[in-house]
Design an enzyme around this catalytic site. Structure first.
Site, PDB file in Angstrom:
ATOM      1  N   GLU A 119       0.833  -1.207   0.000  1.00  0.00           N
ATOM      2  CA  GLU A 119       0.000   0.000   0.000  1.00  0.00           C
ATOM      3  C   GLU A 119       0.868   1.257   0.000  1.00  0.00           C
ATOM      4  OE1 GLU A 119      -1.672   0.746   3.827  1.00  0.00           O
ATOM      5  OE2 GLU A 119      -3.476   1.681   3.036  1.00  0.00           O
TER       6      GLU A 119
ATOM      7  N   HIS B  43       2.393   4.650   1.007  1.00  0.00           N
ATOM      8  CA  HIS B  43       2.591   5.275   2.320  1.00  0.00           C
ATOM      9  C   HIS B  43       3.279   6.619   2.150  1.00  0.00           C
ATOM     10  CE1 HIS B  43       1.459   1.515   4.292  1.00  0.00           C
ATOM     11  NE2 HIS B  43       1.476   2.164   5.429  1.00  0.00           N
TER      12      HIS B  43
ATOM     13  N   ASP C  20       3.385  -1.744   6.010  1.00  0.00           N
ATOM     14  CA  ASP C  20       2.527  -2.445   6.981  1.00  0.00           C
ATOM     15  C   ASP C  20       2.984  -3.891   7.201  1.00  0.00           C
ATOM     16  OD1 ASP C  20       1.148  -0.103   7.037  1.00  0.00           O
ATOM     17  OD2 ASP C  20      -0.630  -0.849   5.994  1.00  0.00           O
TER      18      ASP C  20
ATOM     19  N   HIS D 251      -2.073  -3.372   9.209  1.00  0.00           N
ATOM     20  CA  HIS D 251      -2.814  -2.579   8.205  1.00  0.00           C
ATOM     21  C   HIS D 251      -4.244  -2.348   8.687  1.00  0.00           C
ATOM     22  CE1 HIS D 251      -4.188  -1.215   4.281  1.00  0.00           C
ATOM     23  NE2 HIS D 251      -4.935  -2.287   4.080  1.00  0.00           N
TER      24      HIS D 251
ATOM     25  N   GLU E  97      -7.103  -1.385   7.389  1.00  0.00           N
ATOM     26  CA  GLU E  97      -8.286  -1.884   6.671  1.00  0.00           C
ATOM     27  C   GLU E  97      -8.490  -3.402   6.829  1.00  0.00           C
ATOM     28  OE1 GLU E  97      -6.254   0.450   5.642  1.00  0.00           O
ATOM     29  OE2 GLU E  97      -7.303   1.994   4.498  1.00  0.00           O
TER      30      GLU E  97
ATOM     31  N   HIS F 182      -1.227   7.247   9.167  1.00  0.00           N
ATOM     32  CA  HIS F 182      -0.860   6.393   8.035  1.00  0.00           C
ATOM     33  C   HIS F 182       0.256   7.107   7.287  1.00  0.00           C
ATOM     34  CE1 HIS F 182      -1.147   4.014   4.360  1.00  0.00           C
ATOM     35  NE2 HIS F 182      -1.151   5.155   3.726  1.00  0.00           N
TER      36      HIS F 182
ATOM     37  N   GLU G  79       4.123   6.211  12.177  1.00  0.00           N
ATOM     38  CA  GLU G  79       4.538   5.074  11.352  1.00  0.00           C
ATOM     39  C   GLU G  79       5.925   5.323  10.733  1.00  0.00           C
ATOM     40  OE1 GLU G  79       1.997   1.908   8.745  1.00  0.00           O
ATOM     41  OE2 GLU G  79       1.849   3.995   8.133  1.00  0.00           O
TER      42      GLU G  79
END
Ligand code: ZN
Ligand code: MN
Length: 261
Positions: free
Chosen positions: A31, A33, A42, A117, A119, A174, A179
């Site tokens: 994903e 970032h 992630d 992650h 989601e 995110h 992170e």
């Protein structure tokens, strides 16, 4: 010595399990970032926390699930970025369900899922629920699955103690301050410090619209700036999160002491 299941022979794994090792299952995503972090952030964080946990309790780490449910504009930047390989929910649910079932059938009935992650959360829950149903598991029986996501383990007070200018909310985190700091501690070689996003958090309407329009998202794939991110803060976060995750697994899965990393 290794704690990664795939690096053990079947007989070495059998010995570890017979001696009481629990199984950690990292779940990640591929994903966006932002321009400063790798697509596998992630997955790298989930695997990194699993390694840290296995340094604290007796655990073997199952091969990670590298893909996640598709990134959402409000929570992960959206699915439209190149490199965002999102699974349909039923595929992720099926992976989690089948992995738990196989582990349990082979005698590995104490399982901790380490999620990286956002989601993924409810689809991991559903995978656990369906595995419990498949195996007709009951409270107090052999099968115990614990799930945890690292951001749930960090409180506002922790962020205030670690950062001079803490983020307003972990919800924005995110590819942002927290992170990015964790990645600077775990894999500094993969962080582009000269490409930190500079924008603030975009305020979204209190509803979603489909098909999702990338124009509703922000310009970087990160939810907010990562200015202020640093490896020292990241190391403090990694220690705090791994300590608390390990405590939870020790309590719920009756895990013994680590065999080392
Ligand atoms: Zn992430
Ligand atoms: Mn994510």
């Amino acid at each position: 010595m290794t704690n990664w299941m795939a690096e053990l022979s079947w007989s070495a794994l059998e010995e570890r399990v017979a001696a009481g090792a629990v199984v950690l299952l990292p779940v990640g995503a591929n994903e966006s970032h932002g321009p400063h972090l790798p697509l596998g952030t992630d997955r790298i964080c989930a695997c990194g926390f699993a390694e840290e946990i296995a340094g604290r309790i007796d655990a073997v780490i199952a091969p990670e699930i590298p893909w996640g449910f598709r990134s959402q504009i409000k929570t992960g930047g959206g699915s439209h970025w190149v490199g965002n390989i999102g699974l349909d929910a039923e595929v992720l649910v099926g992976l989690v369900r089948a992995t738990i079932r196989e582990l349990a059938i082979k005698g590995m009935t104490r399982i901790a899922i380490v999620n990286g992650h956002y989601e993924n959360v409810w689809f991991i829950t559903e995978g656990c629920e369906l595995a419990v149903r498949d195996l007709d598991a009951q409270p107090g029986g052999d099968l115990i699955i614990q799930t945890a996501s690292w951001w749930d383990i960090v409180g506002d007070d922790d962020l205030g103690a670690i950062f001079p200018n803490p983020p307003e909310s972990i919800e924005y985190e995110h590819g942002a301050l927290v992170e990015t700091s964790i990645m600077l501690a775990m894999r500094p070689d993969l962080v582009a410090a000269d490409k930190f996003p500079q924008h603030g958090f975009k305020v979204f309407p209190p509803y979603d619209v489909f098909p999702q329009d990338p124009a509703r998202g922000n310009e970087t794939g990160s939810l907010a700036t990562s200015n202020g991110a640093n490896a020292e803060a990241g190391a403090a976060l990694v220690k705090l999160i791994a300590d608390r995750m390990a405590d939870g697994i020790r309590t719920e899965l009756k895990a013994g002491p680590s065999h080392g990393a």
